[in-house]
Design a protein around this motif. Sequence first.
Motif, PDB file in Angstrom:
ATOM      1  N   PRO A  19      35.698  30.364  40.941  1.00 19.06           N
ATOM      2  CA  PRO A  19      36.669  29.329  40.582  1.00 19.06           C
ATOM      3  C   PRO A  19      36.022  27.963  40.374  1.00 19.06           C
ATOM      4  CG  PRO A  19      37.059  30.154  42.810  1.00 19.06           C
ATOM      5  CD  PRO A  19      35.873  30.870  42.271  1.00 19.06           C
ATOM      6  N   VAL A  20      36.706  27.142  39.596  1.00 18.28           N
ATOM      7  CA  VAL A  20      36.302  25.754  39.364  1.00 18.28           C
ATOM      8  C   VAL A  20      37.511  24.871  39.618  1.00 18.28           C
ATOM      9  CG1 VAL A  20      34.511  26.385  37.704  1.00 18.28           C
ATOM     10  CG2 VAL A  20      36.816  25.865  36.881  1.00 18.28           C
ATOM     11  N   GLU A  21      37.262  23.574  39.824  1.00 18.87           N
ATOM     12  CA  GLU A  21      38.337  22.637  40.135  1.00 18.87           C
ATOM     13  C   GLU A  21      38.105  21.323  39.402  1.00 18.87           C
ATOM     14  OE1 GLU A  21      39.464  23.529  44.682  1.00 18.87           O
ATOM     15  OE2 GLU A  21      37.389  22.891  44.388  1.00 18.87           O
ATOM     16  N   GLN A  22      39.172  20.512  39.377  1.00 21.25           N
ATOM     17  CA  GLN A  22      39.045  19.176  38.801  1.00 21.25           C
ATOM     18  C   GLN A  22      40.007  18.215  39.496  1.00 21.25           C
ATOM     19  OE1 GLN A  22      39.873  16.946  34.595  1.00 21.25           O
ATOM     20  NE2 GLN A  22      38.769  18.876  34.493  1.00 21.25           N
ATOM     21  N   ALA A  39      42.886  23.859  39.816  1.00 18.86           N
ATOM     22  CA  ALA A  39      41.878  24.894  40.053  1.00 18.86           C
ATOM     23  C   ALA A  39      42.053  25.962  38.982  1.00 18.86           C
ATOM     24  CB  ALA A  39      42.037  25.505  41.440  1.00 18.86           C
ATOM     25  N   LEU A  40      40.950  26.510  38.516  1.00 17.64           N
ATOM     26  CA  LEU A  40      40.963  27.555  37.496  1.00 17.64           C
ATOM     27  C   LEU A  40      40.139  28.721  38.006  1.00 17.64           C
ATOM     28  CD1 LEU A  40      41.471  28.616  34.601  1.00 17.64           C
ATOM     29  CD2 LEU A  40      39.542  27.215  33.857  1.00 17.64           C
ATOM     30  N   ASN A  41      40.731  29.920  37.972  1.00 19.86           N
ATOM     31  CA  ASN A  41      39.998  31.088  38.459  1.00 19.86           C
ATOM     32  C   ASN A  41      40.435  32.344  37.719  1.00 19.86           C
ATOM     33  OD1 ASN A  41      42.511  30.865  39.930  1.00 19.86           O
ATOM     34  ND2 ASN A  41      41.814  32.603  41.118  1.00 19.86           N
ATOM     35  N   ARG A  42      39.624  33.358  37.845  1.00 22.04           N
ATOM     36  CA  ARG A  42      39.905  34.651  37.221  1.00 22.04           C
ATOM     37  C   ARG A  42      40.890  35.416  38.093  1.00 22.04           C
ATOM     38  NH1 ARG A  42      36.439  37.715  33.510  1.00 22.04           N
ATOM     39  NH2 ARG A  42      37.538  39.677  33.234  1.00 22.04           N
TER      40      ARG A  42
END
Length: 122
Positions: A19-22, A39-42
Amino acid sequence: MTLYLSPQELVARVNMGKPVEQWLSHVHKADYTVIKWIALNREEKQFGLTYFESFDEGEEDFYDVHEFSVIDPEDAPLGINHVFNTVEAAVAFAVQNYGASANRFVAFGMIAEEYRKHLLSK
């Protein structure tokens, strides 16, 4: 210093299940401050983009935004989730709907560093 992911790194990380975040922003209300991040994740064969709003409960030695209380209890603890078929579609949605920047995503966990920078700028 925070290391922002390039668009290629962002896509690669999320496709690998990382995951990534901003950090998005903060808003001052009459007697409290709201902080916002995504947050962005699979998620299986799709990609989940989650939007969070929480009370600014941080201090100099406590800046794990994942531990802060969410504004709307109905969103607890998972925020508002959107699902997309591609990472690129999720990022485009975040830019258009949440004011995100395609160039300011960080690796999961680094959102605390982004919040710490916010605290230092107060």
